[in-house]
Write a protein that holds these residues in place. Structure first.
Motif, PDB file in Angstrom:
ATOM      1  N   TYR A   1      28.721 -18.586  -3.617  1.00 38.79           N
ATOM      2  CA  TYR A   1      28.446 -17.973  -2.313  1.00 38.79           C
ATOM      3  C   TYR A   1      28.410 -16.452  -2.421  1.00 38.79           C
ATOM      4  CZ  TYR A   1      28.514 -22.003   0.854  1.00 38.79           C
ATOM      5  OH  TYR A   1      28.193 -23.150   1.543  1.00 38.79           O
ATOM      6  N   TYR A   2      29.321 -15.907  -3.223  1.00 44.06           N
ATOM      7  CA  TYR A   2      29.343 -14.450  -3.371  1.00 44.06           C
ATOM      8  C   TYR A   2      28.086 -13.952  -4.102  1.00 44.06           C
ATOM      9  CZ  TYR A   2      30.866  -9.763  -4.594  1.00 44.06           C
ATOM     10  OH  TYR A   2      30.948  -8.397  -4.729  1.00 44.06           O
ATOM     11  N   GLU A   3      27.620 -14.693  -5.125  1.00 44.20           N
ATOM     12  CA  GLU A   3      26.386 -14.316  -5.816  1.00 44.20           C
ATOM     13  C   GLU A   3      25.189 -14.392  -4.864  1.00 44.20           C
ATOM     14  OE1 GLU A   3      25.707 -13.247  -9.023  1.00 44.20           O
ATOM     15  OE2 GLU A   3      27.876 -12.895  -9.036  1.00 44.20           O
ATOM     16  N   SER A   4      25.169 -15.414  -4.032  1.00 46.73           N
ATOM     17  CA  SER A   4      24.086 -15.518  -3.054  1.00 46.73           C
ATOM     18  C   SER A   4      24.109 -14.347  -2.079  1.00 46.73           C
ATOM     19  CB  SER A   4      24.208 -16.842  -2.288  1.00 46.73           C
ATOM     20  OG  SER A   4      23.230 -16.926  -1.277  1.00 46.73           O
ATOM     21  N   TYR A   5      25.319 -13.970  -1.636  1.00 46.76           N
ATOM     22  CA  TYR A   5      25.451 -12.829  -0.728  1.00 46.76           C
ATOM     23  C   TYR A   5      25.020 -11.534  -1.416  1.00 46.76           C
ATOM     24  CZ  TYR A   5      27.717  -9.177   2.030  1.00 46.76           C
ATOM     25  OH  TYR A   5      27.971  -8.039   2.754  1.00 46.76           O
ATOM     26  N   ARG A   6      25.291 -11.403  -2.686  1.00 52.30           N
ATOM     27  CA  ARG A   6      24.940 -10.184  -3.409  1.00 52.30           C
ATOM     28  C   ARG A   6      23.426 -10.014  -3.498  1.00 52.30           C
ATOM     29  NH1 ARG A   6      24.690  -8.561  -8.878  1.00 52.30           N
ATOM     30  NH2 ARG A   6      24.997 -10.699  -9.582  1.00 52.30           N
ATOM     31  N   TYR A   7      22.694 -11.113  -3.666  1.00 47.65           N
ATOM     32  CA  TYR A   7      21.240 -11.025  -3.759  1.00 47.65           C
ATOM     33  C   TYR A   7      20.561 -11.007  -2.392  1.00 47.65           C
ATOM     34  CZ  TYR A   7      21.663 -11.945  -8.756  1.00 47.65           C
ATOM     35  OH  TYR A   7      21.966 -11.865 -10.090  1.00 47.65           O
TER      36      TYR A   7
ATOM     37  N   GLU B   1      24.983 -17.850   7.359  1.00 47.36           N
ATOM     38  CA  GLU B   1      25.845 -18.968   6.950  1.00 47.36           C
ATOM     39  C   GLU B   1      26.728 -18.582   5.768  1.00 47.36           C
ATOM     40  OE1 GLU B   1      23.263 -22.191   6.204  1.00 47.36           O
ATOM     41  OE2 GLU B   1      22.775 -22.568   8.309  1.00 47.36           O
ATOM     42  N   VAL B   2      26.150 -17.856   4.810  1.00 49.45           N
ATOM     43  CA  VAL B   2      26.931 -17.399   3.659  1.00 49.45           C
ATOM     44  C   VAL B   2      27.983 -16.390   4.099  1.00 49.45           C
ATOM     45  CG1 VAL B   2      26.789 -16.194   1.449  1.00 49.45           C
ATOM     46  CG2 VAL B   2      25.032 -17.868   2.076  1.00 49.45           C
ATOM     47  N   ILE B   3      27.623 -15.469   4.970  1.00 43.82           N
ATOM     48  CA  ILE B   3      28.578 -14.477   5.471  1.00 43.82           C
ATOM     49  C   ILE B   3      29.717 -15.169   6.211  1.00 43.82           C
ATOM     50  CG2 ILE B   3      28.832 -12.550   7.079  1.00 43.82           C
ATOM     51  CD1 ILE B   3      25.949 -11.759   6.396  1.00 43.82           C
TER      52      ILE B   3
ATOM     53  N   THR C   1      18.236 -15.561  -9.709  1.00 43.25           N
ATOM     54  CA  THR C   1      18.477 -14.680  -8.557  1.00 43.25           C
ATOM     55  C   THR C   1      18.043 -15.288  -7.241  1.00 43.25           C
ATOM     56  OG1 THR C   1      16.329 -13.603  -8.900  1.00 43.25           O
ATOM     57  CG2 THR C   1      18.228 -12.634 -10.017  1.00 43.25           C
ATOM     58  N   ASP C   2      17.850 -16.593  -7.189  1.00 43.52           N
ATOM     59  CA  ASP C   2      17.437 -17.230  -5.936  1.00 43.52           C
ATOM     60  C   ASP C   2      18.664 -17.427  -5.049  1.00 43.52           C
ATOM     61  OD1 ASP C   2      16.706 -19.167  -3.924  1.00 43.52           O
ATOM     62  OD2 ASP C   2      14.911 -19.543  -5.129  1.00 43.52           O
ATOM     63  N   PRO C   3      18.776 -16.729  -3.906  1.00 43.55           N
ATOM     64  CA  PRO C   3      19.986 -16.832  -3.078  1.00 43.55           C
ATOM     65  C   PRO C   3      20.158 -18.201  -2.439  1.00 43.55           C
ATOM     66  CG  PRO C   3      18.319 -15.506  -1.972  1.00 43.55           C
ATOM     67  CD  PRO C   3      17.797 -15.777  -3.331  1.00 43.55           C
ATOM     68  N   GLN C   4      19.073 -18.894  -2.114  1.00 41.61           N
ATOM     69  CA  GLN C   4      19.192 -20.202  -1.486  1.00 41.61           C
ATOM     70  C   GLN C   4      19.750 -21.241  -2.455  1.00 41.61           C
ATOM     71  OE1 GLN C   4      19.074 -20.953   1.472  1.00 41.61           O
ATOM     72  NE2 GLN C   4      17.619 -19.758   2.642  1.00 41.61           N
ATOM     73  N   VAL C   5      19.302 -21.181  -3.701  1.00 48.93           N
ATOM     74  CA  VAL C   5      19.831 -22.115  -4.698  1.00 48.93           C
ATOM     75  C   VAL C   5      21.309 -21.837  -4.945  1.00 48.93           C
ATOM     76  CG1 VAL C   5      19.620 -22.872  -7.093  1.00 48.93           C
ATOM     77  CG2 VAL C   5      17.562 -22.391  -5.761  1.00 48.93           C
ATOM     78  N   LEU C   6      21.682 -20.561  -5.019  1.00 54.38           N
ATOM     79  CA  LEU C   6      23.087 -20.214  -5.239  1.00 54.38           C
ATOM     80  C   LEU C   6      23.959 -20.662  -4.067  1.00 54.38           C
ATOM     81  CD1 LEU C   6      22.533 -16.646  -6.729  1.00 54.38           C
ATOM     82  CD2 LEU C   6      23.324 -18.664  -7.970  1.00 54.38           C
ATOM     83  N   SER C   7      23.468 -20.462  -2.849  1.00 50.25           N
ATOM     84  CA  SER C   7      24.254 -20.912  -1.691  1.00 50.25           C
ATOM     85  C   SER C   7      24.358 -22.434  -1.647  1.00 50.25           C
ATOM     86  CB  SER C   7      23.620 -20.390  -0.400  1.00 50.25           C
ATOM     87  OG  SER C   7      22.328 -20.954  -0.206  1.00 50.25           O
TER      88      SER C   7
END
Length: 753
Positions: free
Chosen positions: A575-581, A587-589, A550-556
């Motif tokens: 990117y979508y998983e990072s945005y979800r968390y 930057e992701v948006i 669930t780490d958003p930075q790693v996912l992004s």
């Protein structure tokens, strides 16, 4: 005419209007003078009603009265008694209600009207009670006893416990005197049991609060054993409380259970409180058991004689034997046994200290005192350091610093450990000067302390001297090859020095020690990215995701790498998983909005740009992107409203006015001319501003960069289709950057073996 008139003949018939002048002769005052009975009643005392005797056979009144037709009949009394003043059987009935109203014969003789007999004077005084009577003495004693009990309770509430106890004792003494006097005067059944109970209960309570537990228990026993006191058994709960204070837990539980048996089931609240006390007593008993076990642990003999390893004389043969046995197998076994004993003691102290007392600090203090009185006196300082570390974990830095500064003044080993912790504490507070100072103290006190060397390297690293920092980390590793903090930090140092191969080697070694460390895995992936090996970077990042999904930075970061590789679908997924968390990463948006624009899903892109405008409300480009998406999707009215709203918020934005002019012109609206005038005025002002800036540059030779993302916008940002978004090209912020290298953990690792 007269022949039809007939005159009424004169006859003897009764007059139709007769009888109206007749009345009852009783009301005829003119005849009272001729009424003999009335005149006699006025002149004599015959108005008083005589007692009823057998002579009067009837109460009917025989006085004749006149009727409406002039006839006279006899009228009886309506209540069956003779009328006042009537003559019955020749006896005149006297008038009634004369003496009761105060009318007597004396009044006729000139005496004053005195119906209440006030002329008699004041009444004679009451006879005074005898103060020396036994009943009065008993009442006075009861009053004094009650007053003493009240004064005792008041003194207790005011905090004057000694005075409260003295008053309670006085009340007890006087109550005993009262009982003896009452037994002499009355029977024992008439003794005031309520007063006796209140005096004894108050005395026992005052003994208890004054910590005179033996006297309190004796007084409670007097109450409980007296069968004349009802519901006295519930006082066994108070006796249980006293035993709990005395730490006699077995008796406390016994009396609590006896009280529980005597409390009726209807009184649920009292039963619940007693059961709660039983539970607390069991916990306290466990605490005592833990203390006793710890005391037994530190009294276990090691049977190690340290004196035999010291040469008693200058005898060469003896010195040779001593040197030979200093490092033999027996000596090594003794060292291992001592180290194991110290480990057990330290572990036990850390386990029981937070629970054996009301606070962990009090628990540590108890453990320290017990250890100081044992053969392991040198472990007391280590427990003090653990206490300071516990304060640090609770973020109570002032208490931790206070303890560590005291320990800093002791011997070299303890001084080094305390200074090491102080250095780490000040480093976390960004006070690098103090951190460096205490790191120097720690290193000078114990040059072989790897924690002190690591903290010294951290302070040097913070000052930018990476080569020197690497030397301190290497020295720490030479002293302790298992110092993972030094190994991690030297990898970051090599990365900072662009020695990527050496950095990768350090992190791979660390990964062999810490298999599931997300920080180590991320740093390996980062090194591979810097070495331009994205496939290996993705592989190691996938391992990071398996550890922390669930780490958003790693996912992004994974999304960014897949985007570079051209795999849009995988990039979108991460990117979508990072945005979800974490839906606040701009930057992701931005990437997700651009992705939906590329795939021409304008409506979905709108929600991301609207969120971006909420996160950065002062950035005009997000609102321009929302309006552009509405326009491209064919919703011109919504696009027009969005442009107008943007113009109200940013009236000096040229791009917004250009699109308003174009859209109003295409829709045939009259507002196009007004917006065109505003646009022309703004462009002219912008041209004048640029000329001034240019002239200033020519005069001063300086340069000034353009402002990006301001409310005024940038003309180069717009194309005929509307504002285009630039996808992020720089690497996303790393989860662990260069400044996040590991500090020394505050704990046992700071102490040398």
């Amino acid at each position: 005419m007269m022949q039809n008139v007939h005159l009424a003949p004169e006859t003897d018939e009764d007059d139709l209007y007769s009888g109206y002048n007749d009345y009852n002769p009783i009301y005829d005052i003119e005849e009272l003078e001729n009424d003999a009975a009335f005149q006699q009643a006025v002149r004599t005392s015959h108005g008083r009603r005589p007692p009823i005797t057998a002579k009067i056979s009837s109460t009917a009144v025989t006085r004749p009265i006149a009727t409406g037709y002039g006839s006279k009949t006899s009228l009886a009394s309506s209540i069956g008694r003779p009328m006042t003043g009537a003559i019955q059987d020749g006896v005149t009935r006297p008038m009634t209600a004369v003496r009761a109203a105060g009318f007597t014969k004396a009044a006729l003789r000139g005496s004053a009207f005195d119906p209440l007999s006030q002329s008699r004077g004041p009444a004679s005084p009451l006879e005074a009670k005898k103060k020396d009577s036994p009943e009065e003495k008993i009442k006075q004693l009861e009053k004094e006893v009650n007053e003493l009990v009240e004064e005792s309770c008041i003194a207790n509430s005011c905090g004057d416990l000694k005075l409260a106890l003295e008053k309670a004792k006085d009340a007890g003494r006087k109550e005993r005197v009262l009982v003896r006097q009452r037994e002499q005067v009355t029977t024992p059944e008439n003794i005031n049991l309520d007063l006796t109970y209140s005096v004894l209960f108050n005395l026992a309570s005052q003994y208890s609060v004054n910590e005179m537990y033996a006297e309190a228990l004796n007084t409670y026993q007097v109450i409980v054993k007296n069968k004349m006191f009802s519901n006295a058994g519930i006082l066994k709960m108070n006796m249980g409380n006293i035993y709990l204070k005395q730490r006699n837990y077995s008796k406390a539980i016994k009396f609590y259970r006896m009280a529980l048996d005597q409390v009726p089931s209807v009184n649920k609240q009292m039963r619940i409180k007693i059961m709660q006390n039983i539970g607390v007593t069991f916990i306290q008993a466990d605490r005592e058991k833990m203390k006793k076990a710890f005391q037994k642990l530190i009294t276990v003999p090691l049977e190690i004689d340290e004196d035999k390893y010291i040469s008693p004389s200058d005898d060469p043969h003896t010195n040779l034997v001593t040197e030979a046995i200093k490092n033999d197998h027996l000596r090594q076994m003794e060292r291992e046994r001592k180290a194991m004993a110290e480990k057990y003691i330290m572990t036990s102290a850390k386990l029981i200290a937070p629970v054996i007392e009301t606070s962990f600090a009090a628990g540590y203090d108890w453990c320290v005192e017990v250890v100081k009185a044992s053969q392991y006196v040198e472990l007391a300082n280590d427990l003090e350091i653990n206490k300071a570390v516990t304060y640090l974990r609770q973020k109570d830095y002032n208490q931790a610093v206070e303890i560590l500064k005291v320990l800093e003044k002791k011997d070299s080993r303890v001084k080094s450990a305390a200074a090491t912790n102080l250095s780490a504490l000040y480093y976390m507070g960004k006070d690098f000067a103090q951190a460096s100072s205490y790191a120097d103290i720690a290193v000078n006190s114990d040059r072989y302390n790897p924690a002190a060397l690591t903290n010294k390297g951290n302070t040097v690293f913070a000052n930018g001297d990476y080569e020197k920092a690497a030397e301190f980390y290497k020295e720490a590793l030479r002293n302790d090859s298992s110092c993972t903090e030094a190994l991690y930090n030297i990898g970051l140092t090599y990365e900072k020095l662009n020695r990527l191969d050496e950095a990768l080697d350090c992190f791979l070694k660390l990964h062999a020690i810490l298999r599931n460390s997300a920080e180590v895995l991320y740093q390996i992936a980062n090194i591979y990215e810097l070495m331009e090996n994205p496939s290996q970077a993705i592989e190691w990042l996938m391992q990071v995701v398996s550890v922390i999904p669930t780490d958003p930075q790693v996912l992004s970061k994974l999304g960014e790498l897949y985007d570079r590789e051209g795999d849009k679908s995988q990039a979108f997924q991460y990117y979508y998983e990072s945005y979800r968390y974490f839906p606040c990463n701009i930057e992701v948006i931005e990437w997700l909005g651009a992705y939906y624009i590329d795939t021409q899903f304008w409506e979905k892109a709108i929600q991301y740009f609207e969120r971006a405008s909420l996160i950065q409300p002062t950035q005009v480009k997000w609102q321009l992107m929302v309006a552009s998406c509405f326009r491209r999707s064919g919703n011109y009215q919504k696009a027009l409203d969005t442009y107008k709203d943007t113009h109200r918020k940013f009236p000096e934005n040229v791009e917004c006015l250009r699109f308003l002019v174009r859209l109003c012109t295409d829709l045939g609206l009259k507002d196009a001319q007004e917006y065109a005038r505003k646009l022309k005025r703004l462009e002219k002002m912008k041209e004048i501003r640029e000329q001034r800036i240019k002239s200033g540059r020519d005069g001063s030779g300086g340069s000034r960069g353009k402002r990006e993302g301001s409310a005024s916008g940038d003309a180069s940002y717009v194309d005929p289709l509307g504002p285009q978004i630039e996808r992020p090209k720089t690497a996303a912020k790393k989860r662990i950057d260069e400044d996040d290298f590991a500090d020394e953990e505050l704990g046992d690792d700071l102490l040398p073996e």
